[in-house]
Design an enzyme around this catalytic site. Sequence first.
Site, PDB file in Angstrom:
ATOM      1  N   GLY A  91     -10.961  -2.385   3.647  1.00 59.49           N
ATOM      2  CA  GLY A  91      -9.206  -2.761   4.073  1.00 59.49           C
ATOM      3  C   GLY A  91      -9.357  -1.281   5.445  1.00 59.49           C
ATOM      4  CG  ASP A  92      -5.875  -0.148   6.868  1.00 60.31           C
ATOM      5  OD1 ASP A  92      -5.363  -1.078   5.980  1.00 60.31           O
ATOM      6  OD2 ASP A  92      -4.651   0.070   7.390  1.00 60.31           O
ATOM      7  CB  THR A 119      -0.940  -0.263   1.127  1.00 60.76           C
ATOM      8  OG1 THR A 119      -1.804  -1.156   1.267  1.00 60.76           O
ATOM      9  CG2 THR A 119      -1.650   0.785   1.456  1.00 60.76           C
ATOM     10  N   GLY A 170      -0.405  -2.602   5.977  1.00 58.96           N
ATOM     11  CA  GLY A 170      -0.456  -3.991   6.673  1.00 58.96           C
ATOM     12  C   GLY A 170      -2.037  -4.739   6.503  1.00 58.96           C
ATOM     13  CD1 TRP A 171      -5.400  -8.812   7.903  1.00 60.87           C
ATOM     14  CD2 TRP A 171      -3.469  -9.786   9.317  1.00 60.87           C
ATOM     15  NE1 TRP A 171      -5.703 -10.327   7.849  1.00 60.87           N
ATOM     16  CE2 TRP A 171      -4.444 -10.906   8.513  1.00 60.87           C
ATOM     17  CE3 TRP A 171      -2.969 -10.523   9.687  1.00 60.87           C
ATOM     18  CZ2 TRP A 171      -4.595 -12.143   8.862  1.00 60.87           C
ATOM     19  CZ3 TRP A 171      -3.127 -11.807  10.250  1.00 60.87           C
ATOM     20  CH2 TRP A 171      -3.818 -12.776  10.028  1.00 60.87           C
ATOM     21  N   GLY A 172      -5.259  -4.749   7.244  1.00 60.05           N
ATOM     22  CA  GLY A 172      -6.394  -3.563   7.379  1.00 60.05           C
ATOM     23  C   GLY A 172      -7.667  -4.578   9.118  1.00 60.05           C
TER      24      GLY A 172
HETATM   25  N1  ASP Z   1      -3.671  -2.306   4.707  1.00 61.76           N
HETATM   26  C1  ASP Z   1      -4.254  -3.015   3.366  1.00 61.76           C
HETATM   27  C2  ASP Z   1      -5.842  -3.490   3.044  1.00 61.76           C
HETATM   28  O1  ASP Z   1      -5.446  -4.130   4.441  1.00 61.76           O
HETATM   29  C3  ASP Z   1      -3.589  -3.472   2.726  1.00 61.76           C
HETATM   30  C4  ASP Z   1      -1.826  -3.001   2.737  1.00 61.76           C
HETATM   31  O2  ASP Z   1      -1.385  -2.514   3.392  1.00 61.76           O
HETATM   32  O3  ASP Z   1      -1.598  -3.126   1.271  1.00 61.76           O
HETATM   33  O4  ASP Z   1      -6.680  -3.452   2.646  1.00 61.76           O
END
Ligand code: ASP
Length: 366
Positions: free
Chosen positions: A230-231, A200, A252-254
């Site tokens: 996601g976030d 991202t 990160g892990w959204g």
């Molecule tokens: N945060 C993003 C999501 O969860 C993924 C990423 O950071 O690449 O959609």
Amino acid sequence: MKRILESVAAMVAACAAIAGMPAMAQEDEGRWSIAIHGGAGTLDRADMTPERDAAYRASLQAALDAGKAVLAGGGSALDAVEAVVTRLEDDEKFNAGRGAVFTWDGTHELDAAIMDGRDRAAGAIAGVTGVRHPIMLARKVMIDSPHVMLAGEGAEEFAHEQGVEFMPPEWFDTDARREALERMKAEKLSALDVDIKFGTVGAVALDTHGNLAAGTSTGGMTGKRWGRIGDAPVIGAGTYADNDSCAVSGTGWGEYFIRVGVAHEICTRLRYRLLAERDLLQATVPTDADGVPVDYIHSAEFVLDADKAQEEIDAVMGDVARLGGDGGVIVVTRDGFPLFSFNTTGMYRGRATSEGLDQVAIYGDE
Ligand code: ASP
């Protein structure tokens, strides 16, 4: 009285000097600061060829330079953020715009958000296909619609009405992202196994007028389905800006970033930490015969030093890790400190200030 003011000023300056960064009060004319990211994840030197390493650094530096040019020219934090993010959206190495990951169905669903720290105006789009620069569409939602967040077909209809640039589906495709989807399906892996780095992109900035802004853009996570969002476009989770505290963009892990409310939580913690530190300093100011302090330290003039801000940011990322999530954030504080925090082995990142700081980095040890 003068001595007291001088000693208070010295303490404030000393606080800022701890981190080796100059204090930068909000009203300081001509001062600016910026931090950018291109995703966090498993980024080890051993897995990187020198060519790939150099290519990522060149892309980060070019994006950082685009943001610096806007800020050094007296432009707005919003324009700086947009200049950085649009550049990275066009760069297929990153998971945003061109080069976005594939959904389970082999499409690209793009999420983005932008926020103005002056009045906390915000715009976000989610699950949009075909838009070349999702960050520009998010800004249009903020400026040209009465809403904060638009999703899917409705957001695309709005984009067409606004004359936003669209590209054909193939424009977003890359072999590396397709292989990741195919491997995920063939080996029944999770997105975390194939998305070795999240990719991202985001930027946060403080301009010479003392205004903060944040922006984030992403293709989400490989193999996402059921309209997963996601976030990044969730205001307060992956993106937030408030002139009273900071600007934040996450990667990160959204799902974990949403559950923790990472970006807003960081800004809230910085705001309260600043007040607490101010109170501590105020308590050292002598009182007169009536018990009234001989001077008041106003929070608007107080600088929260970089080390203390970093502690708060790290605490929030520690919370993400405790729940089982991973990723990273970039932050610019209202006092102009550009900071990073990540619990992955690396994060594509860069930062610069009007004081001459100018660096890009990838691995955790640099
Ligand atoms: N945060 C993003 C999501 O969860 C993924 C990423 O950071 O690449 O959609």
